[in-house]
Every structure is written in structure tokens, then in C-alpha cells.
Design a protein around this motif. Structure first.
Motif, PDB file in Angstrom:
ATOM      1  N   UNK A  54      -6.949  -6.411   3.267  1.00  0.00           N
ATOM      2  CA  UNK A  54      -6.938  -5.399   2.206  1.00  0.00           C
ATOM      3  C   UNK A  54      -7.772  -5.880   1.021  1.00  0.00           C
ATOM      4  N   UNK A  55      -7.661  -7.184   0.691  1.00  0.00           N
ATOM      5  CA  UNK A  55      -8.442  -7.729  -0.422  1.00  0.00           C
ATOM      6  C   UNK A  55      -9.937  -7.573  -0.130  1.00  0.00           C
ATOM      7  N   UNK A  56     -10.358  -7.858   1.087  1.00  0.00           N
ATOM      8  CA  UNK A  56     -11.781  -7.725   1.442  1.00  0.00           C
ATOM      9  C   UNK A  56     -12.234  -6.267   1.342  1.00  0.00           C
ATOM     10  N   UNK A  57     -11.387  -5.327   1.787  1.00  0.00           N
ATOM     11  CA  UNK A  57     -11.725  -3.903   1.684  1.00  0.00           C
ATOM     12  C   UNK A  57     -11.910  -3.493   0.227  1.00  0.00           C
ATOM     13  N   UNK A  58     -10.989  -3.924  -0.639  1.00  0.00           N
ATOM     14  CA  UNK A  58     -11.059  -3.569  -2.061  1.00  0.00           C
ATOM     15  C   UNK A  58     -12.293  -4.172  -2.722  1.00  0.00           C
ATOM     16  N   UNK A  59     -12.582  -5.427  -2.404  1.00  0.00           N
ATOM     17  CA  UNK A  59     -13.751  -6.097  -2.986  1.00  0.00           C
ATOM     18  C   UNK A  59     -15.032  -5.415  -2.528  1.00  0.00           C
ATOM     19  N   UNK A  60     -15.124  -5.097  -1.244  1.00  0.00           N
ATOM     20  CA  UNK A  60     -16.332  -4.434  -0.725  1.00  0.00           C
ATOM     21  C   UNK A  60     -16.489  -3.036  -1.302  1.00  0.00           C
ATOM     22  N   UNK A  61     -15.392  -2.316  -1.475  1.00  0.00           N
ATOM     23  CA  UNK A  61     -15.448  -0.972  -2.080  1.00  0.00           C
ATOM     24  C   UNK A  61     -15.905  -1.065  -3.526  1.00  0.00           C
ATOM     25  N   UNK A  62     -15.431  -2.086  -4.250  1.00  0.00           N
ATOM     26  CA  UNK A  62     -15.838  -2.281  -5.645  1.00  0.00           C
ATOM     27  C   UNK A  62     -17.329  -2.618  -5.733  1.00  0.00           C
ATOM     28  N   UNK A  63     -17.789  -3.471  -4.815  1.00  0.00           N
ATOM     29  CA  UNK A  63     -19.206  -3.836  -4.813  1.00  0.00           C
ATOM     30  C   UNK A  63     -20.079  -2.616  -4.515  1.00  0.00           C
ATOM     31  N   UNK A  64     -19.607  -1.756  -3.601  1.00  0.00           N
ATOM     32  CA  UNK A  64     -20.371  -0.552  -3.234  1.00  0.00           C
ATOM     33  C   UNK A  64     -20.475   0.412  -4.414  1.00  0.00           C
ATOM     34  N   UNK A  65     -19.372   0.605  -5.141  1.00  0.00           N
ATOM     35  CA  UNK A  65     -19.417   1.515  -6.286  1.00  0.00           C
ATOM     36  C   UNK A  65     -20.224   0.919  -7.427  1.00  0.00           C
ATOM     37  N   UNK A  66     -20.211  -0.401  -7.551  1.00  0.00           N
ATOM     38  CA  UNK A  66     -20.971  -1.070  -8.600  1.00  0.00           C
ATOM     39  C   UNK A  66     -22.479  -0.960  -8.347  1.00  0.00           C
ATOM     40  N   UNK A  67     -22.866  -1.035  -7.064  1.00  0.00           N
ATOM     41  CA  UNK A  67     -24.290  -0.982  -6.738  1.00  0.00           C
ATOM     42  C   UNK A  67     -24.861   0.435  -6.869  1.00  0.00           C
ATOM     43  N   UNK A  68     -23.992   1.468  -6.786  1.00  0.00           N
ATOM     44  CA  UNK A  68     -24.484   2.842  -6.937  1.00  0.00           C
ATOM     45  C   UNK A  68     -24.555   3.266  -8.390  1.00  0.00           C
ATOM     46  N   UNK A  69     -23.898   2.505  -9.283  1.00  0.00           N
ATOM     47  CA  UNK A  69     -23.906   2.864 -10.717  1.00  0.00           C
ATOM     48  C   UNK A  69     -25.228   2.600 -11.369  1.00  0.00           C
TER      49      UNK A  69
END
Length: 188
Positions: free
Chosen positions: A173-188
């Protein structure tokens, strides 16, 4: 250095100044603390505040010309970011104490569903024709549970839920959350 606070600590952030002598002039210490607090407002894992942390200042250096409050504040932020990733931080999630009451004939289905929701069953009693189960379940896995319980028990099951504590999320779950955060950060 940075370390986690004990679980029974009063606050969520502690700053200790352990500098002996005048390696850093005392008028800059509040700027350093402010820098660490600012850095804790947004952790690099998923962007949420960093909590339950003790930061201890043990040494430093100053320069008569280049030292300023801003310089020490920025140095504290940079030091925190360097130490934070090396400290192997974890993500916490709220865990709820759930008490279920339902007809005994549905026990297998209901307990199987609790296990599917990553719940830990800590108590199981009989109350007449009903079974009472006490368990600890992550809050995130309890969304939609009211409807699911009614479906599993033909409308005869009921439950109560109250906050218990924050626990670390599982590694996946931690890896999913971190990867989701990285994905949203890169689209900003």
C-alpha cells in the motif's frame, strides 16, 4: 539527528538543541527550528505532514558575514530532506475498532469479508442466536461496509466503529501511495 517519537509522546514534533558552546549563535536556533517545522509540513513520500518526529541539533557552523536567519532556515530544510529519505519513513493510516453483531448463520461470510478488508479479529462471542465479533480494521477498507454487511446478512447485521490508533500501512500500500503521489506531482 532525526528519530521517531515514542508512541506515548505528547506532541507530534520535538526539537532539541544539544549544541555545546557557540558553534551556532543562539539567535539563529529559532530559525533552524522554524526550518525543520516547515520541512515537516510536507513529507516527500506522499506530500502529507511528517509527524511523531524528534530532531536533535548536535553541531553546526556559522560565518560572520554569510550567516543569516534565512541561511540557517534553508540549511535546516535541506538537512531534513537529506535525513528524511535515509530514515526510511513509513505512512500511517487510521485503524478502527469495529464491533459487529449478526446472526450466527452468517459467521463464515462476515469473518471472511473482515479478513479480505485486512481486519484482525480480536474477539468472538455468542449473544443468544447472534455472534458478536470485535476486530481492528483500517478505516480506508471500511468504506461501503454498511451496505456490504446488510447484503451478507440479509439486513440483519449491524456494526459500530470507533477510532483506535494510527498504524503503519503495509509495504504494498505504501508503494502504491508513493507511486500515485509521484504521478500526480509529475503532471503538475
Amino acid at each position: 539527528y532525526i528519530e521517531p517519537l515514542p508512541s506515548d509522546a505528547e506532541g507530534k514534533f520535538e526539537f532539541d538543541n544539544m549544541i555545546i558552546g557557540q558553534a551556532i549563535p543562539s539567535n539563529f536556533i529559532p530559525a533552524i527550528e522554524k526550518g525543520f517545522k516547515e520541512a515537516c509540513n510536507s513529507g516527500s513520500l506522499i506530500g502529507h505532514p511528517v509527524e511523531n518526529i524528534r530532531i536533535t541539533l548536535t553541531d553546526g557552523a556559522s560565518h560572520q558575514v554569510d550567516s543569516s536567519e534565512l541561511a540557517f532556515k534553508l540549511a535546516a530544510i535541506y538537512a531534513f530532506r537529506q535525513c528524511y529519505t535515509a530514515a526510511k519513513p513509513v505512512i500511517l493510516e487510521p485503524v478502527m475498532k469495529v464491533e459487529l453483531k449478526f446472526p450466527t448463520e452468517f459467521q463464515g461470510t462476515v469473518t471472511g469479508d473482515i479478513n479480505k478488508r485486512k481486519g484482525i479479529i480480536v474477539g468472538n462471542d455468542q449473544e443468544g442466536d447472534d455472534t458478536v465479533v470485535v476486530c481492528h480494521v483500517p478505516l480506508n477498507n471500511m468504506f461501503g461496509y454498511s451496505t456490504a454487511l446488510r447484503s451478507m446478512t440479509q439486513g440483519k447485521g449491524e456494526f459500530t466503529m470507533e477510532y483506535m490508533e494510527h498504524n503503519t500501512v503495509s509495504q504494498d500500500v505504501q508503494m502504491q501511495l508513493v507511486n500515485a503521489h509521484k504521478a500526480t506531482k509529475s503532471t503538475d
